[in-house]
Design an enzyme around this catalytic site. Sequence first.
Site, PDB file in Angstrom:
ATOM      1  CE  LYS A  64      -2.214  -1.391   3.725  1.00 23.34           C
ATOM      2  NZ  LYS A  64      -1.629  -2.740   3.853  1.00 23.34           N
ATOM      3  CB  THR A  65       3.651   2.321   2.224  1.00 29.13           C
ATOM      4  OG1 THR A  65       2.820   2.187   3.369  1.00 29.13           O
ATOM      5  CG2 THR A  65       4.531   3.544   2.384  1.00 29.13           C
ATOM      6  CG  ASP A 109      -0.041   3.758   6.530  1.00 29.97           C
ATOM      7  OD1 ASP A 109      -0.921   3.019   6.074  1.00 29.97           O
ATOM      8  OD2 ASP A 109       1.096   3.346   6.857  1.00 29.97           O
ATOM      9  CB  THR A 158      -4.915  -3.311   7.958  1.00 28.36           C
ATOM     10  OG1 THR A 158      -5.215  -2.525   9.113  1.00 28.36           O
ATOM     11  CG2 THR A 158      -3.453  -3.145   7.609  1.00 28.36           C
ATOM     12  NE  ARG A 217       6.551  -4.071   5.881  1.00 25.59           N
ATOM     13  CZ  ARG A 217       5.460  -3.382   6.154  1.00 25.59           C
ATOM     14  NH1 ARG A 217       4.608  -3.840   7.045  1.00 25.59           N
ATOM     15  NH2 ARG A 217       5.215  -2.249   5.536  1.00 25.59           N
TER      16      ARG A 217
HETATM   17  P1  ATP Z   1       1.759  -1.260   5.739  1.00 26.62           P
HETATM   18  O1  ATP Z   1       0.297  -1.419   5.651  1.00 26.62           O
HETATM   19  O2  ATP Z   1       2.366  -1.933   6.926  1.00 26.62           O
HETATM   20  O3  ATP Z   1       2.250   0.123   5.509  1.00 26.62           O
HETATM   21  P2  ATP Z   1       2.217  -1.822   3.044  1.00 26.62           P
HETATM   22  O4  ATP Z   1       1.133  -2.676   2.461  1.00 26.62           O
HETATM   23  O5  ATP Z   1       2.153  -0.383   2.858  1.00 26.62           O
HETATM   24  O6  ATP Z   1       2.312  -2.158   4.546  1.00 26.62           O
HETATM   25  P3  ATP Z   1       4.803  -1.648   1.867  1.00 26.62           P
HETATM   26  O7  ATP Z   1       5.532  -0.935   2.943  1.00 26.62           O
HETATM   27  O8  ATP Z   1       4.378  -0.888   0.697  1.00 26.62           O
HETATM   28  O9  ATP Z   1       3.591  -2.418   2.490  1.00 26.62           O
HETATM   29  O10 ATP Z   1       5.658  -2.901   1.337  1.00 26.62           O
HETATM   30  C1  ATP Z   1       6.662  -3.492   2.109  1.00 26.62           C
HETATM   31  C2  ATP Z   1       7.883  -3.744   1.257  1.00 26.62           C
HETATM   32  O11 ATP Z   1       7.591  -4.789   0.337  1.00 26.62           O
HETATM   33  C3  ATP Z   1       8.314  -2.573   0.389  1.00 26.62           C
HETATM   34  O12 ATP Z   1       9.304  -1.803   1.014  1.00 26.62           O
HETATM   35  C4  ATP Z   1       8.866  -3.217  -0.869  1.00 26.62           C
HETATM   36  O13 ATP Z   1      10.246  -3.461  -0.738  1.00 26.62           O
HETATM   37  C5  ATP Z   1       8.151  -4.530  -0.936  1.00 26.62           C
HETATM   38  N1  ATP Z   1       7.060  -4.530  -1.921  1.00 26.62           N
HETATM   39  C6  ATP Z   1       5.753  -4.340  -1.674  1.00 26.62           C
HETATM   40  N2  ATP Z   1       5.031  -4.466  -2.779  1.00 26.62           N
HETATM   41  C7  ATP Z   1       5.892  -4.738  -3.771  1.00 26.62           C
HETATM   42  C8  ATP Z   1       5.743  -4.998  -5.172  1.00 26.62           C
HETATM   43  N3  ATP Z   1       4.539  -5.007  -5.753  1.00 26.62           N
HETATM   44  N4  ATP Z   1       6.852  -5.245  -5.885  1.00 26.62           N
HETATM   45  C9  ATP Z   1       8.052  -5.252  -5.301  1.00 26.62           C
HETATM   46  N5  ATP Z   1       8.264  -5.029  -3.993  1.00 26.62           N
HETATM   47  C10 ATP Z   1       7.201  -4.775  -3.227  1.00 26.62           C
END
Ligand code: ATP
Length: 330
Positions: A64-65, A109, A158, A217
């Site tokens: 998401k981030t 977020d 989430t 992650r």
């Molecule tokens: P949160 O809800 O905890 O913020 P999130 O869903 O935002 O989690 P991210 O922080 O965006 O998750 O993703 C975690 C890590 O996973 C990123 O730093 C990145 O390295 C990797 N990642 C996520 N999605 C992808 C993708 N589609 N392709 C490649 N790497 C990814």
Amino acid sequence: GREAILQGEDSPNEEDKSLRPQSISEMVGQLEVRERLKVVVDAAVKRDEPLGHILFDGPPGLGKTTFATCIPKDLGVNFQLTSGPALQAPKDLIPYLTNADEKSILFIDEIHRLPKSVEEYLYTAMEDFRIDIVLGEGTNARTINLQVKPFTLIGATTRSGMLTAPLRDRFPLREHLDFYTHEELAEIIRRNSRKLDVTIEDDASLEISERSRGTPRVANNRLRWIRDYVTSKADGHISLQLARDAMAMQEIDALGLDNQDRKYLTTIIRVFGGGPAGVEAIAHTMNAAPETLADEVEPFLLRTELLVRTPRGRMVTTKAVEHIQTHIGR
Ligand code: ATP
């Protein structure tokens, strides 16, 4: 333009950022989501308009981030970041809204944790790009109505179920991020091995991907641990055997479950006779936060049919009982 304001970031360490894709085209998987985003981004650019507000939901660590940071980079616009818990009152939101450049992105977020007053304040900002500001105090107080620049709000949660309908309805594009396939995670692991300057066998990246709970992650965390392990114990090259040994040392099992996941399942089995049990009761017994269990532990267990949710609570499946038995039997 003004420099991007980064504030209230409670997210991962520097290294996690170094692995984060810098553009949507660098992202792996989530194909449908990326294609729909491409449509709205292209259209916004062609019409020279701000992008419509976007809501991402799904379990933690699925990107998401990453989406929220790649979109402004692809658009070449400024980016501000904050989170639901950091915005306790409307006044906390005002600087973000007044600082927002035209077409820039404001990322919130954990948007489900916004207090009601802040959420309601957002409505007119999102819809009409107008906000009310109270100047002065007491009997001298007066309210002025201020126009802010047309910006784009990206929300991440989430728990989309915890969002109120009026807030949810103000996002024209809502995207759900689902778990990644093993092949997608293996591709992420291969790419990130190059970024971390470590060599890896193909069968090793596949093995790690199968034990990463469908979550980029988690795959990154596994990869970092295994890199340390092979650097410490071997020549720094990741083979299948070394990957397995490293994960065994962290007590990650064949399904990719860690101690906390197994503790959750064994608690339901031993203390609650397999269920049904309420998440609060399970959390209390485990001495864990119910939110952590609901956000980080349950989604993958539900997805892999180790757990089911019934109106009366959580129940483990036969598959879970068998898995726990073989794990303990080992
Ligand atoms: P949160 O809800 O905890 O913020 P999130 O869903 O935002 O989690 P991210 O922080 O965006 O998750 O993703 C975690 C890590 O996973 C990123 O730093 C990145 O390295 C990797 N990642 C996520 N999605 C992808 C993708 N589609 N392709 C490649 N790497 C990814």
